[in-house]
Enzyme design. Structure first.
Site, PDB file in Angstrom:
ATOM      1  N   GLU A 355      38.590  62.982  39.264  1.00 46.21           N
ATOM      2  CA  GLU A 355      37.275  62.469  39.632  1.00 46.21           C
ATOM      3  C   GLU A 355      36.804  63.199  40.892  1.00 46.21           C
ATOM      4  O   GLU A 355      37.566  63.359  41.845  1.00 46.21           O
ATOM      5  CB  GLU A 355      37.420  60.967  39.886  1.00 46.21           C
ATOM      6  CG  GLU A 355      36.418  60.343  40.813  1.00 46.21           C
ATOM      7  CD  GLU A 355      36.809  58.910  41.190  1.00 46.21           C
ATOM      8  OE1 GLU A 355      37.694  58.302  40.524  1.00 46.21           O
ATOM      9  OE2 GLU A 355      36.252  58.394  42.168  1.00 46.21           O
ATOM     10  N   HIS A 440      45.395  52.585  40.199  1.00 48.25           N
ATOM     11  CA  HIS A 440      45.549  52.383  38.753  1.00 48.25           C
ATOM     12  C   HIS A 440      46.950  51.921  38.362  1.00 48.25           C
ATOM     13  O   HIS A 440      47.636  52.609  37.609  1.00 48.25           O
ATOM     14  CB  HIS A 440      45.235  53.685  38.000  1.00 48.25           C
ATOM     15  CG  HIS A 440      43.855  54.224  38.213  1.00 48.25           C
ATOM     16  ND1 HIS A 440      43.518  55.527  37.939  1.00 48.25           N
ATOM     17  CD2 HIS A 440      42.717  53.635  38.652  1.00 48.25           C
ATOM     18  CE1 HIS A 440      42.224  55.725  38.207  1.00 48.25           C
ATOM     19  NE2 HIS A 440      41.721  54.591  38.657  1.00 48.25           N
ATOM     20  N   ASN A 478      40.728  57.006  33.981  1.00 50.68           N
ATOM     21  CA  ASN A 478      40.575  55.711  34.644  1.00 50.68           C
ATOM     22  C   ASN A 478      40.766  54.611  33.595  1.00 50.68           C
ATOM     23  O   ASN A 478      40.251  54.723  32.487  1.00 50.68           O
ATOM     24  CB  ASN A 478      39.191  55.632  35.270  1.00 50.68           C
ATOM     25  CG  ASN A 478      38.846  56.898  36.033  1.00 50.68           C
ATOM     26  OD1 ASN A 478      38.761  57.971  35.442  1.00 50.68           O
ATOM     27  ND2 ASN A 478      38.686  56.796  37.323  1.00 50.68           N
TER      28      ASN A 478
HETATM   29  P1  FAD Z   1      42.843  43.013  37.442  1.00 51.75           P
HETATM   30  O1  FAD Z   1      41.456  43.514  37.222  1.00 51.75           O
HETATM   31  O2  FAD Z   1      43.594  43.481  38.624  1.00 51.75           O
HETATM   32  O3  FAD Z   1      42.753  41.413  37.459  1.00 51.75           O
HETATM   33  C1  FAD Z   1      43.851  40.598  37.773  1.00 51.75           C
HETATM   34  C2  FAD Z   1      43.322  39.339  38.445  1.00 51.75           C
HETATM   35  O4  FAD Z   1      44.373  38.364  38.520  1.00 51.75           O
HETATM   36  C3  FAD Z   1      42.873  39.563  39.884  1.00 51.75           C
HETATM   37  O5  FAD Z   1      41.576  38.997  40.049  1.00 51.75           O
HETATM   38  C4  FAD Z   1      43.919  38.832  40.730  1.00 51.75           C
HETATM   39  O6  FAD Z   1      43.402  38.299  41.929  1.00 51.75           O
HETATM   40  C5  FAD Z   1      44.386  37.747  39.784  1.00 51.75           C
HETATM   41  N1  FAD Z   1      45.769  37.301  40.020  1.00 51.75           N
HETATM   42  C6  FAD Z   1      46.857  38.064  40.242  1.00 51.75           C
HETATM   43  N2  FAD Z   1      47.966  37.316  40.355  1.00 51.75           N
HETATM   44  C7  FAD Z   1      47.573  36.025  40.205  1.00 51.75           C
HETATM   45  C8  FAD Z   1      48.267  34.773  40.219  1.00 51.75           C
HETATM   46  N3  FAD Z   1      49.597  34.705  40.383  1.00 51.75           N
HETATM   47  N4  FAD Z   1      47.534  33.631  40.062  1.00 51.75           N
HETATM   48  C9  FAD Z   1      46.182  33.686  39.876  1.00 51.75           C
HETATM   49  N5  FAD Z   1      45.485  34.838  39.847  1.00 51.75           N
HETATM   50  C10 FAD Z   1      46.166  36.001  39.993  1.00 51.75           C
HETATM   51  N6  FAD Z   1      39.416  51.795  36.864  1.00 51.75           N
HETATM   52  C11 FAD Z   1      38.532  52.459  36.072  1.00 51.75           C
HETATM   53  O7  FAD Z   1      38.670  52.465  34.849  1.00 51.75           O
HETATM   54  N7  FAD Z   1      37.468  53.124  36.644  1.00 51.75           N
HETATM   55  C12 FAD Z   1      37.280  53.176  37.994  1.00 51.75           C
HETATM   56  O8  FAD Z   1      36.305  53.780  38.468  1.00 51.75           O
HETATM   57  C13 FAD Z   1      38.221  52.499  38.838  1.00 51.75           C
HETATM   58  N8  FAD Z   1      38.096  52.539  40.192  1.00 51.75           N
HETATM   59  C14 FAD Z   1      38.945  51.769  40.959  1.00 51.75           C
HETATM   60  C15 FAD Z   1      38.723  51.697  42.327  1.00 51.75           C
HETATM   61  C16 FAD Z   1      39.503  50.841  43.110  1.00 51.75           C
HETATM   62  C17 FAD Z   1      39.271  50.764  44.583  1.00 51.75           C
HETATM   63  C18 FAD Z   1      40.519  50.052  42.499  1.00 51.75           C
HETATM   64  C19 FAD Z   1      41.373  49.122  43.303  1.00 51.75           C
HETATM   65  C20 FAD Z   1      40.725  50.135  41.138  1.00 51.75           C
HETATM   66  C21 FAD Z   1      39.962  50.983  40.354  1.00 51.75           C
HETATM   67  N9  FAD Z   1      40.127  51.047  38.975  1.00 51.75           N
HETATM   68  C22 FAD Z   1      39.263  51.775  38.206  1.00 51.75           C
HETATM   69  C23 FAD Z   1      41.224  50.322  38.297  1.00 51.75           C
HETATM   70  C24 FAD Z   1      40.766  49.057  37.568  1.00 51.75           C
HETATM   71  O9  FAD Z   1      39.979  48.261  38.420  1.00 51.75           O
HETATM   72  C25 FAD Z   1      42.016  48.295  37.089  1.00 51.75           C
HETATM   73  O10 FAD Z   1      42.716  49.130  36.196  1.00 51.75           O
HETATM   74  C26 FAD Z   1      41.666  46.995  36.376  1.00 51.75           C
HETATM   75  O11 FAD Z   1      40.960  46.125  37.222  1.00 51.75           O
HETATM   76  C27 FAD Z   1      42.923  46.298  35.880  1.00 51.75           C
HETATM   77  O12 FAD Z   1      42.534  45.230  35.037  1.00 51.75           O
HETATM   78  P2  FAD Z   1      43.515  44.026  34.744  1.00 51.75           P
HETATM   79  O13 FAD Z   1      42.824  43.081  33.824  1.00 51.75           O
HETATM   80  O14 FAD Z   1      44.835  44.552  34.340  1.00 51.75           O
HETATM   81  O15 FAD Z   1      43.777  43.310  36.168  1.00 51.75           O
END
Ligand code: FAD
Length: 500
Positions: A355, A440, A478
């Site tokens: 990126e 990621h 991503n």
């Molecule tokens: P998450 O989105 O992490 O959701 C998990 C949720 O569970 C969180 O809200 C957390 O607070 C909650 N949680 C955790 N443990 C507990 C618990 N024990 N009890 C209750 N709640 C809990 N990806 C892209 O594809 N494109 C991008 O441009 C991109 N840019 C990024 C930039 C940044 C700064 C970051 C940090 C990430 C980026 N990502 C990007 C990655 C992407 O955001 C993640 O891959 C994605 O959010 C993961 O999805 P998920 O459903 O696995 O978990």
């Protein structure tokens, strides 16, 4: 409330959790989400919900007295700021060998991410997830995920002309001069809104230095898409500032779920236990892996597969900055939303997808910044530490060297051609590579290894995994479109065969 009995409980409100909540509620099932972060729907005293990147306050960072920006220094000056400890939106969770950035709040990572919405390369997807019918993924579930997420593309004529993307054009030009392929990258940030920002017609967000601490406008985060649609069914309830700590079979069937209620400074103020017929783990790669690894080790879910905790990767993340010549400026005005990438994935000697990242400093820096996704094959495991009662991650910084080597081939070539050098001040002092953190996190509860081929934990009927922990460590782009599309696939199967 304490003692409740629920048909479906979802732990976490990121991509996996939001898809699960929408598809369950649409199937008529009352669904409850438990989220450890806050709901980001109320403005602070400055009238804004989120703070900007250049003036961070307590809202920026999860339970810390200091911000922890990935680019931590600039010409020897530390960028991080002292703040009050608060349940802020961006967490940088520290393990011994890596910091893992994650979003905290209703919407999970969608609140803080750059919105880059990339469908993975089909041959690589087939390589990493051979048990998944890729034809179905590419004709049905990837399109469904892109539609549900509100993915759109930048107007290319506008991209070519606006000062806000000079940084991306310079990054593209210097890559192309060395023979590298560049691509436009879709995004969930509304590019029509961005054009209006540039025209001065609406409040600036993506053009106002907002992204990793949240966007006050423009970005279609999950609270505006999947979660809003789920709420519209009338079947969704969400409890915030509650962290799930234990899941175990309940005596009368179903599962008892224990959670800590926390205040806005992170202090535990109550413990609650509810019972749920079905529990969907959507706490993210780290959150879900930590929970399941500790439940197995502590004997609450002892029969879980021995694969639990395995196969974690950093998606090959490596960051680096180059110093351009003064005639290749990157602009004092930079959009925070990336929309251009260097695609060198097909080159076996340097497989990376990089990126071209913004560095919105408010002044001309001549820096090209890159977040490279490298084909780093190294993996790590989560393990329960009985001494501390916590879960450790075995990843070591040296496991990222192979990723650095891949990225270095590409950026060395660009530097040689351009007669330019790396910036060595952005990630420390005389440190070229941002190699000790990831945006990621992927894996830990791999699909068809720790779960069945649809995310079920077969030893415990009614327990499901729906988030990034299913994805084997590296997806080459991503990751959130992949996480969303897999959740769509798995939820369709689960609802049609297990629930209805
Ligand atoms: P998450 O989105 O992490 O959701 C998990 C949720 O569970 C969180 O809200 C957390 O607070 C909650 N949680 C955790 N443990 C507990 C618990 N024990 N009890 C209750 N709640 C809990 N990806 C892209 O594809 N494109 C991008 O441009 C991109 N840019 C990024 C930039 C940044 C700064 C970051 C940090 C990430 C980026 N990502 C990007 C990655 C992407 O955001 C993640 O891959 C994605 O959010 C993961 O999805 P998920 O459903 O696995 O978990």
């Amino acid at each position: 409330a304490d003692g409740d009995r629920l048909p479906a409980l979802v732990i976490g409100s990121g991509y996996g959790g939001a898809v699960a909540a929408l598809r369950l509620t649409q199937a008529g099932i009352a669904t409850h989400i438990v989220e450890m972060g806050r709901s980001w729907d109320t403005p602070g005293p400055d009238g804004k919900i989120f703070c900007g990147m250049l003036d961070p306050d307590k809202r920026s960072t999860w339970l810390s007295n200091k911000t922890d920006q990935p680019v931590s220094k600039f010409i020897g000056i530390g960028i991080n700021k002292d703040i009050d400890k608060y349940v802020g939106v961006l967490d940088s969770e520290r393990f011994s060998g890596i910091r893992v950035y994650q979003g905290r709040g209703v919407g999970g990572g969608s609140l803080v991410n750059g919105g880059m919405a990339v469908t993975p390369k089909r041959n690589y997807f087939e390589e990493i997830l051979p048990s998944v019918d890729s034809n179905e993924m590419y004709t049905k579930y990837f399109p469904r995920a892109n539609a549900g997420l509100g993915v759109n593309n930048i107007d290319q004529a506008w991209f070519e002309s606006t000062e806000w993307y000079q940084f991306a054009r310079t990054g593209r030009k210097t890559a192309q001069r060395s023979g590298f392929n560049t691509v436009f990258v879709p995004n969930v940030y509304d590019f029509d809104y961005m054009k209006k920002e540039a025209a001065g017609q609406v409040t600036k967000s993506g053009l106002g230095g907002e992204v990793i601490y949240g966007n006050n406008a423009g970005k279609k985060s999950l609270d505006k898409t999947y979660l809003a649609q789920a709420a519209a069914t009338g079947k969704l309830t969400i409890t915030t500032l509650h962290q799930v700590t234990k899941v175990a079979p309940a005596s009368g069937g179903g599962y008892s779920v224990t959670m800590d209620q926390i205040d806005e400074q992170g202090n535990k103020i109550a413990t609650k236990v509810v019972t749920a017929d079905r529990v969907f783990f959507a706490a993210g790669s780290v959150g879900t892996s930590k929970l399941l690894v500790s439940m197995k080790a502590q004997g609450h879910l002892p029969n879980l597969s021995s694969q639990i905790g395995e196969g974690w990767g950093n998606n090959g993340n490596v960051m680096v900055g180059r110093a351009n010549h003064m005639w290749d400026a990157t602009g004092s005005k930079q959009a925070t939303i990336p929309t251009m990438g260097i695609d060198n994935w097909a080159d076996p000697t340097a497989p990376i997808f990089a990126e071209i990242a913004p560095l919105p400093a408010g002044l001309e820096t001549y820096i090209s910044l890159y977040l490279a996704i490298t084909k780093n094959p190294n993996r790590a495991r989560f393990q329960f530490n009985s001494g501390t009662g916590k879960v450790d991650l075995s990843w070591t910084t040296s496991q990222n060297q192979v990723g650095i080597d891949m990225a270095k081939k590409v950026f060395d070539k660009i530097n040689k051609k351009e007669g330019t050098i790396y910036r060595t001040d952005l990630f420390g002092t005389y440190k070229t590579w941002g190699d000790d953190f990831t945006y990621h996190p992927l894996g830990g509860v791999l699909l068809n290894k720790a779960t069945d081929n649809f995310g079920r934990l077969p030893e415990y009927p009614g327990l499901y995994v729906v988030d990034g922990s299913l994805v084997p460590g590296n997806v080459g782009v991503n990751p959130f479109v992949t996480i969303t599309a897999l959740a769509e696939r798995n939820m369709e199967k689960i609802i049609s065969t297990d629930i209805q």
